[in-house]
Design an enzyme around this catalytic site. Sequence first.
Site, short mmCIF file in Angstrom:
data_model
loop_
_atom_site.label_atom_id
_atom_site.label_comp_id
_atom_site.label_asym_id
_atom_site.label_seq_id
_atom_site.Cartn_x
_atom_site.Cartn_y
_atom_site.Cartn_z
N GLY A 1 0.82 -1.21 0.00
CA GLY A 1 0.00 0.00 0.00
C GLY A 1 0.85 1.26 0.00
N ASP B 1 -3.69 -12.74 3.71
CA ASP B 1 -4.73 -11.93 4.35
C ASP B 1 -4.57 -12.08 5.87
OD1 ASP B 1 -7.06 -10.98 5.50
OD2 ASP B 1 -8.41 -12.01 4.11
N LYS C 1 -12.91 -6.45 9.49
CA LYS C 1 -12.16 -7.65 9.86
C LYS C 1 -10.66 -7.38 10.02
CE LYS C 1 -13.27 -11.65 7.95
NZ LYS C 1 -13.63 -12.59 6.86
N ASN D 1 -4.82 -11.24 15.43
CA ASN D 1 -3.80 -12.20 14.98
C ASN D 1 -2.39 -11.64 15.17
OD1 ASN D 1 -5.58 -14.18 14.19
ND2 ASN D 1 -5.75 -13.45 12.08
N GLY E 1 -1.33 -11.51 18.76
CA GLY E 1 -0.96 -12.87 19.18
C GLY E 1 0.42 -13.24 18.69
N ALA F 1 -1.38 0.98 13.14
CA ALA F 1 -1.76 2.23 12.46
C ALA F 1 -3.19 2.58 12.82
CB ALA F 1 -1.61 2.05 10.96
N TYR G 1 -14.85 1.88 9.29
CA TYR G 1 -13.42 2.19 9.45
C TYR G 1 -13.16 2.72 10.87
CZ TYR G 1 -8.83 4.18 8.17
OH TYR G 1 -7.50 4.50 8.08
#
Length: 311
Positions: free
Chosen positions: A11, A57, A92, A100, A103, A115, A146
Amino acid sequence: MKRVLITGAAGFLGSHLCDRFIKEGFYVIGMDNLITGNMENIEHLMPLPQFEFHHHDVTKYVHIPGDLHYILHFASPASPIDYLKKPIQTLKVGSLGTHNLLGLALSKKARILVASTSEVYGDPTVHPQNEEYWGNVNCVGPRGVYDEAKRFQEAITMAYHNMHQVETRIVRIFNTYGPRMRLDDGRVLPAFMSQALRGEDLTVFGDGSQTRSFCYVDDLVDGIYRLLFSDYHLPMNVGNPSEISMNDFGKEIIALTGTKQKLVYHPLPQDDPKQRCPDITKAKAILGWEPKIDRKEGLKRTYEYFKNKVK
Ligand code: UDP
């Protein structure tokens, strides 16, 4: 060699962060599912032995073999158009994705920086926005997917810090611009610049009195770099406090590009914040950071990029 995982690596911000960490001598693991990212942004890094890319992902279990010292979580659709088109992925990646990665940070004993965004302040009633302000967010409005994902992200990050003593950092990013922004992401700067370059009128939403404060990407990356290596775990604003109305911003783009086109007015999107400007007292005091590149210089550099893209 210290190893850093950067999510959202393909990105706009993620790719600039990859560049900075490579330059600073890190081994960089870039991760992206490419729903809004673009491999062109990191193709120059692909041949480097100190860079690897994972097409993944982060809302699915994240596996990184070997040592990991730092994580920067920058994966998310981030422009109003993108998160309107991908509301569920946006929710998500801010929630499951952040879980995730926290963890992973816990299991690797890695420090993690997430961010966050000035959107946590919603349509603010306090101006300029300081980190103590709790915000004014419509959780069921179009921007809620968002804003609430990012608010949840901050909450779960603090919980991992408090419960598991994970070393966490939270940056609240204000509007940022520079090369590698997507032309069609719907944000005001790519919209105005590509309209000027194509000989179209510049579309101002509402009456153009709403304000934003734009930070050049290199300044932002430097603030993030300093925050990661500071020992400050509470949210910190990073942005440029030079505030401008969208009318005046449109006029600046017209002057810069020399276009003969004019400003035209379109309806204001729902819940569009009326004013936005960071209070960066904390970043100045704690990080010794403030932006160095003014809008004139930053826009000139960005225009060079857009000229080539539109061609
Ligand atoms: N905006 C505009 N014309 C456009 C795109 C955006 O006037 O073609 C306005 C938008 O309504 C908002 C501001 O510019 O008030 C900044 O919008 P952007 O999407 O860049 O970022 P955000 O609203 O998330 O700060």
